[in-house]
Design a protein around this motif. Sequence first.
Motif, PDB file in Angstrom:
ATOM      1  N   HIS A 177       1.859  -0.784   4.437  1.00  0.00           N
ATOM      2  CA  HIS A 177       0.974  -1.755   3.830  1.00  0.00           C
ATOM      3  C   HIS A 177       1.238  -3.025   4.301  1.00  0.00           C
ATOM      4  O   HIS A 177       0.403  -3.619   4.550  1.00  0.00           O
ATOM      5  CB  HIS A 177       1.140  -1.544   2.285  1.00  0.00           C
ATOM      6  N   THR A 178       2.461  -3.336   4.624  1.00  0.00           N
ATOM      7  CA  THR A 178       3.131  -4.482   4.911  1.00  0.00           C
ATOM      8  C   THR A 178       2.489  -4.906   6.242  1.00  0.00           C
ATOM      9  O   THR A 178       1.951  -6.026   6.460  1.00  0.00           O
ATOM     10  CB  THR A 178       4.481  -4.790   4.931  1.00  0.00           C
ATOM     11  N   GLU A 211      -0.903  -0.115  -4.617  1.00  0.00           N
ATOM     12  CA  GLU A 211      -0.253  -1.379  -4.371  1.00  0.00           C
ATOM     13  C   GLU A 211      -0.543  -2.180  -3.160  1.00  0.00           C
ATOM     14  O   GLU A 211       0.074  -3.579  -2.717  1.00  0.00           O
ATOM     15  CB  GLU A 211       1.280  -0.593  -4.171  1.00  0.00           C
ATOM     16  N   LEU A 215      -0.082  -6.345  -2.904  1.00  0.00           N
ATOM     17  CA  LEU A 215       0.523  -6.973  -1.799  1.00  0.00           C
ATOM     18  C   LEU A 215      -0.255  -8.025  -1.008  1.00  0.00           C
ATOM     19  O   LEU A 215       0.037  -9.223  -0.658  1.00  0.00           O
ATOM     20  CB  LEU A 215       1.037  -5.984  -0.798  1.00  0.00           C
ATOM     21  N   GLU A 218      -0.263 -11.154  -3.067  1.00  0.00           N
ATOM     22  CA  GLU A 218       0.879 -11.854  -2.911  1.00  0.00           C
ATOM     23  C   GLU A 218       0.864 -12.634  -1.679  1.00  0.00           C
ATOM     24  O   GLU A 218       1.392 -13.679  -1.639  1.00  0.00           O
ATOM     25  CB  GLU A 218       1.916 -10.853  -2.944  1.00  0.00           C
ATOM     26  N   LYS A 219       0.084 -12.002  -0.696  1.00  0.00           N
ATOM     27  CA  LYS A 219       0.085 -12.728   0.625  1.00  0.00           C
ATOM     28  C   LYS A 219      -1.126 -13.857   0.806  1.00  0.00           C
ATOM     29  O   LYS A 219      -1.213 -14.350   1.880  1.00  0.00           O
ATOM     30  CB  LYS A 219       0.050 -11.912   1.806  1.00  0.00           C
TER      31      LYS A 219
END
Length: 256
Positions: A177-178, A211, A215, A218-219
Motif C-alpha cells: 500500500h505504501t 486501509e 493511507l 493521510e498522504k
Amino acid sequence: MSTDSLEADNLDQLFTEPADFGTEDSTPTYLNYERQNPPADEPAELTLRLVAKSPLWGHLLWNAGRVSAQWIEQNRDYIKDRTVLELGAAAAVPSLLASLVARNVVITDYPDPNLIQNIQYNIDLVKKSCPAKNLSLTAKGYIWGQDPQELFDCEGQNGEKFDLIIMSDLVFNHSEHTRLVETGLKCLKPDGKILVMFSPHRPRLYHKDLEFFDLAKEKGFHVEQIIEKRLNPMFEEDEETKELRSMVFGYILTFA
C-alpha cells in the motif's frame, strides 16, 4: 512491488485454482474482449493474449480489470489527448482501450520478462487492429515506489507526469500500500486522477483492503467511491463469502 513482499503475502496461495488448471501448462491463452458501443472506426473487440500460469497472477483477466475497461470506455472525453500510466497491468485491457484516444500510454508490470513481453504482444495486436490510428504505447517493467523517471522518459511521454493512473486489483497486496501511494504521489499531475478498482478476494481481510484508502487520505488524496458492481466471482470458494467476492468497488483519487 517487491519480491520480499510477494513471498511474505504468499500470493501463490491466496486463491483456489480451477480443478482442471494444468500446473505444467506453459501455453499462453487467448480471449476476445467485447466492447460496448465502440465507434465505427474502431474494432468491436480486442484480441488479448494472457501469459501461461504466473506466480504474479498475470494469467487471468480479473473482474476489476473488466470494470476498469468499462470505465475507460465511458470516460473517453476525459482521457482524450491525455497521458495514462497503468500499474500491475497483466493483459492491460484498460490501457489498450485508453490508447485509442489518449496522447500516450505507459503500461507497466513487475519486470518479469514474460509479463512485459506479453504486454508488448498485446500492444502489437491492438496496433494491427487500428492501422489508421497512430497509437503511442510503451511496455515497461517497474517496481512500485522506485524512482519513476524512467516512466517519464518513455517514448511519447516527454518527461511529463501522468493525467491518469490505473490501479486495477492491486490493493489486496497489503504490504505494498505504501509503495502504491508513493508511486501515485510521484507520478500524478496536480490535476490528475487515480482510478482504483478491486474485489475483496479475501473477505476476512476486506478491512485491510480498505486501509489503502485511509493511507491515501493521510498522504493528501481526496478519495471518492464511484462504482459498486456485481459480477461472477473469480474463484469458486465457500458460498458464505460469494456475495462479497463477487463485488468490484471503484474509487477515484485526486489531490486534495
